[in-house]
Design a protein around this motif. Sequence first.
Motif, PDB file in Angstrom:
ATOM      1  N   LEU A 231       0.822  -1.207   0.000  1.00 37.29           N
ATOM      2  CA  LEU A 231       0.000   0.000   0.000  1.00 37.29           C
ATOM      3  C   LEU A 231       0.861   1.264   0.000  1.00 37.29           C
ATOM      4  O   LEU A 231       0.531   2.255  -0.661  1.00 37.29           O
ATOM      5  N   ALA A 232       1.972   1.197   0.731  1.00 36.29           N
ATOM      6  CA  ALA A 232       2.853   2.365   0.818  1.00 36.29           C
ATOM      7  C   ALA A 232       3.518   2.680  -0.518  1.00 36.29           C
ATOM      8  O   ALA A 232       3.761   3.847  -0.840  1.00 36.29           O
ATOM      9  N   GLU A 233       3.809   1.640  -1.314  1.00 40.12           N
ATOM     10  CA  GLU A 233       4.563   1.839  -2.547  1.00 40.12           C
ATOM     11  C   GLU A 233       3.703   1.995  -3.789  1.00 40.12           C
ATOM     12  O   GLU A 233       4.184   2.469  -4.826  1.00 40.12           O
ATOM     13  N   ALA A 234       2.439   1.604  -3.717  1.00 40.64           N
ATOM     14  CA  ALA A 234       1.552   1.745  -4.874  1.00 40.64           C
ATOM     15  C   ALA A 234       1.236   3.219  -5.119  1.00 40.64           C
ATOM     16  O   ALA A 234       1.391   4.061  -4.231  1.00 40.64           O
ATOM     17  N   GLY A 235       0.783   3.506  -6.336  1.00 38.88           N
ATOM     18  CA  GLY A 235       0.388   4.872  -6.648  1.00 38.88           C
ATOM     19  C   GLY A 235      -0.673   5.378  -5.698  1.00 38.88           C
ATOM     20  O   GLY A 235      -0.660   6.542  -5.273  1.00 38.88           O
ATOM     21  N   LEU A 236      -1.611   4.494  -5.348  1.00 41.32           N
ATOM     22  CA  LEU A 236      -2.655   4.809  -4.372  1.00 41.32           C
ATOM     23  C   LEU A 236      -2.854   3.584  -3.496  1.00 41.32           C
ATOM     24  O   LEU A 236      -3.238   2.522  -3.981  1.00 41.32           O
ATOM     25  N   GLY A 237      -2.590   3.728  -2.204  1.00 36.65           N
ATOM     26  CA  GLY A 237      -2.765   2.644  -1.261  1.00 36.65           C
ATOM     27  C   GLY A 237      -4.007   2.854  -0.428  1.00 36.65           C
ATOM     28  O   GLY A 237      -4.167   3.911   0.183  1.00 36.65           O
ATOM     29  N   VAL A 238      -4.881   1.841  -0.402  1.00 39.13           N
ATOM     30  CA  VAL A 238      -6.178   1.973   0.260  1.00 39.13           C
ATOM     31  C   VAL A 238      -6.372   0.840   1.257  1.00 39.13           C
ATOM     32  O   VAL A 238      -6.330  -0.340   0.897  1.00 39.13           O
ATOM     33  N   ALA A 239      -6.595   1.188   2.510  1.00 40.12           N
ATOM     34  CA  ALA A 239      -6.871   0.202   3.553  1.00 40.12           C
ATOM     35  C   ALA A 239      -8.362   0.176   3.843  1.00 40.12           C
ATOM     36  O   ALA A 239      -9.034   1.203   3.801  1.00 40.12           O
ATOM     37  N   VAL A 240      -8.874  -1.006   4.139  1.00 45.42           N
ATOM     38  CA  VAL A 240     -10.262  -1.118   4.573  1.00 45.42           C
ATOM     39  C   VAL A 240     -10.337  -0.782   6.064  1.00 45.42           C
ATOM     40  O   VAL A 240      -9.327  -0.839   6.783  1.00 45.42           O
ATOM     41  N   LEU A 241     -11.531  -0.455   6.530  1.00 43.57           N
ATOM     42  CA  LEU A 241     -11.712   0.015   7.907  1.00 43.57           C
ATOM     43  C   LEU A 241     -11.281  -1.021   8.940  1.00 43.57           C
ATOM     44  O   LEU A 241     -10.801  -0.677  10.022  1.00 43.57           O
ATOM     45  N   ASN A 242     -11.443  -2.292   8.617  1.00 46.34           N
ATOM     46  CA  ASN A 242     -11.087  -3.371   9.543  1.00 46.34           C
ATOM     47  C   ASN A 242      -9.605  -3.728   9.511  1.00 46.34           C
ATOM     48  O   ASN A 242      -9.175  -4.703  10.120  1.00 46.34           O
ATOM     49  N   ALA A 243      -8.794  -2.936   8.815  1.00 44.43           N
ATOM     50  CA  ALA A 243      -7.363  -3.206   8.688  1.00 44.43           C
ATOM     51  C   ALA A 243      -6.637  -3.008  10.017  1.00 44.43           C
ATOM     52  O   ALA A 243      -7.120  -2.334  10.928  1.00 44.43           O
ATOM     53  N   THR A 244      -5.430  -3.591  10.099  1.00 41.87           N
ATOM     54  CA  THR A 244      -4.569  -3.367  11.258  1.00 41.87           C
ATOM     55  C   THR A 244      -4.091  -1.914  11.248  1.00 41.87           C
ATOM     56  O   THR A 244      -4.109  -1.234  10.219  1.00 41.87           O
ATOM     57  N   GLU A 245      -3.632  -1.453  12.406  1.00 45.00           N
ATOM     58  CA  GLU A 245      -3.146  -0.082  12.497  1.00 45.00           C
ATOM     59  C   GLU A 245      -1.932   0.129  11.599  1.00 45.00           C
ATOM     60  O   GLU A 245      -1.777   1.191  10.987  1.00 45.00           O
ATOM     61  N   CYS A 246      -1.079  -0.866  11.514  1.00 46.53           N
ATOM     62  CA  CYS A 246       0.101  -0.785  10.648  1.00 46.53           C
ATOM     63  C   CYS A 246      -0.310  -0.578   9.198  1.00 46.53           C
ATOM     64  O   CYS A 246       0.270   0.252   8.480  1.00 46.53           O
ATOM     65  N   CYS A 247      -1.320  -1.304   8.770  1.00 47.28           N
ATOM     66  CA  CYS A 247      -1.804  -1.196   7.396  1.00 47.28           C
ATOM     67  C   CYS A 247      -2.436   0.170   7.145  1.00 47.28           C
ATOM     68  O   CYS A 247      -2.189   0.803   6.112  1.00 47.28           O
ATOM     69  N   LYS A 248      -3.230   0.646   8.095  1.00 44.58           N
ATOM     70  CA  LYS A 248      -3.876   1.954   7.942  1.00 44.58           C
ATOM     71  C   LYS A 248      -2.850   3.081   7.844  1.00 44.58           C
ATOM     72  O   LYS A 248      -2.995   4.017   7.057  1.00 44.58           O
ATOM     73  N   LYS A 249      -1.794   2.994   8.650  1.00 44.76           N
ATOM     74  CA  LYS A 249      -0.761   4.025   8.635  1.00 44.76           C
ATOM     75  C   LYS A 249      -0.022   4.062   7.301  1.00 44.76           C
ATOM     76  O   LYS A 249       0.438   5.122   6.865  1.00 44.76           O
ATOM     77  N   ALA A 250       0.094   2.917   6.651  1.00 43.84           N
ATOM     78  CA  ALA A 250       0.809   2.841   5.372  1.00 43.84           C
ATOM     79  C   ALA A 250      -0.036   3.347   4.211  1.00 43.84           C
ATOM     80  O   ALA A 250       0.507   3.689   3.155  1.00 43.84           O
ATOM     81  N   ALA A 251      -1.350   3.375   4.380  1.00 44.16           N
ATOM     82  CA  ALA A 251      -2.270   3.701   3.284  1.00 44.16           C
ATOM     83  C   ALA A 251      -2.415   5.206   3.069  1.00 44.16           C
ATOM     84  O   ALA A 251      -2.212   6.010   3.973  1.00 44.16           O
ATOM     85  N   ASP A 252      -2.799   5.550   1.846  1.00 45.32           N
ATOM     86  CA  ASP A 252      -3.140   6.942   1.540  1.00 45.32           C
ATOM     87  C   ASP A 252      -4.553   7.255   1.995  1.00 45.32           C
ATOM     88  O   ASP A 252      -4.858   8.398   2.357  1.00 45.32           O
ATOM     89  N   LEU A 253      -5.409   6.226   1.959  1.00 46.87           N
ATOM     90  CA  LEU A 253      -6.818   6.399   2.318  1.00 46.87           C
ATOM     91  C   LEU A 253      -7.299   5.198   3.118  1.00 46.87           C
ATOM     92  O   LEU A 253      -6.813   4.079   2.928  1.00 46.87           O
ATOM     93  N   VAL A 254      -8.268   5.435   3.979  1.00 44.16           N
ATOM     94  CA  VAL A 254      -8.965   4.348   4.669  1.00 44.16           C
ATOM     95  C   VAL A 254     -10.439   4.443   4.291  1.00 44.16           C
ATOM     96  O   VAL A 254     -11.063   5.497   4.436  1.00 44.16           O
ATOM     97  N   ILE A 255     -10.974   3.336   3.764  1.00 44.52           N
ATOM     98  CA  ILE A 255     -12.374   3.311   3.345  1.00 44.52           C
ATOM     99  C   ILE A 255     -13.178   2.473   4.334  1.00 44.52           C
ATOM    100  O   ILE A 255     -12.729   2.199   5.434  1.00 44.52           O
ATOM    101  N   GLY A 256     -14.362   2.044   3.960  1.00 46.45           N
ATOM    102  CA  GLY A 256     -15.236   1.325   4.869  1.00 46.45           C
ATOM    103  C   GLY A 256     -14.828  -0.122   5.099  1.00 46.45           C
ATOM    104  O   GLY A 256     -13.828  -0.608   4.558  1.00 46.45           O
ATOM    105  N   ASP A 257     -15.622  -0.818   5.891  1.00 46.56           N
ATOM    106  CA  ASP A 257     -15.363  -2.209   6.240  1.00 46.56           C
ATOM    107  C   ASP A 257     -15.534  -3.113   5.018  1.00 46.56           C
ATOM    108  O   ASP A 257     -16.357  -2.852   4.137  1.00 46.56           O
ATOM    109  N   TYR A 258     -14.743  -4.180   4.984  1.00 49.12           N
ATOM    110  CA  TYR A 258     -14.798  -5.099   3.835  1.00 49.12           C
ATOM    111  C   TYR A 258     -16.164  -5.752   3.681  1.00 49.12           C
ATOM    112  O   TYR A 258     -16.580  -6.106   2.571  1.00 49.12           O
ATOM    113  N   LEU A 259     -16.887  -5.908   4.786  1.00 49.19           N
ATOM    114  CA  LEU A 259     -18.206  -6.533   4.711  1.00 49.19           C
ATOM    115  C   LEU A 259     -19.236  -5.640   4.021  1.00 49.19           C
ATOM    116  O   LEU A 259     -20.307  -6.108   3.651  1.00 49.19           O
TER     117      LEU A 259
END
Length: 272
Positions: A231-259
Amino acid sequence: MKYRCVVSDLDRTILRRDGISHRTKEVLEKLADSHVIFIPASGRSVYSIPECIREIRGVRYAITSNGAAIYDLSDDHSVYNLKLRPEVPEQIFDLVTDKDVFFECFIDGRGYTSEIYYENPMNFGESEDISAYVRSTRTPVPDIRQFILQHNTELDSISIVGPTEKKYRIMHELTQNIHTVYVTSGAPRLIEISDRHSGKHNGLKEILRFLGISMEETIAFGDGDNDSEMLAEAGLGVAVLNATECCKKAADLVIGDYLDDSVAEFLEETVR
């Protein structure tokens, strides 16, 4: 930015217990109509990629085993593969001596585990879903440590399954003492070990180079620690809401839950 590639983690990003939703499948298939390539990127080995992913129209390549292998799903042949160094299994066993952890290994995309764990994973703290997954994707062997040592030149990766409270201590010990491995985690009780040049981010670089697409032209989705670098290296990194904190910090955006089909909703609005 005109995106040419969408890469996504599977479990808890687009993949639910019962597969992927009709909406998500429909949106991913429409990518092909827009000449956008969709690539699954998973910690799963190739033979653990579910049919609901394989049957998505337009899907051909998959990044598997946390970037240690890339497969052409049209006939399941490897187009890129890294193996652990032969000395690594013994180094791991010397370091990890806890009695309450279990080992698994993967050889050419096939998973192996101990008979005692395979027979009833729930006895070792696994959920019903994980137990069903283990029994449908692993081959049991009598002595998994001996099996790993016997196949030390063939290993895609080794996994350690154990108590969550021990995970980060063991991961730290592995990274500090074995410098030829990449260590990550895609689930609370899981430690995943592969060659130091693997990682979903490096697997993504390899397949994009082959396809002639840049990282800047790529959207990446994920939920786990093992998705963070991608996510950190892609042009746009997107984490889902249920992601780990590490994943969210690496992302450019956080969207809703995967469900809530959040990846599908985001793609509907972003890739046209």
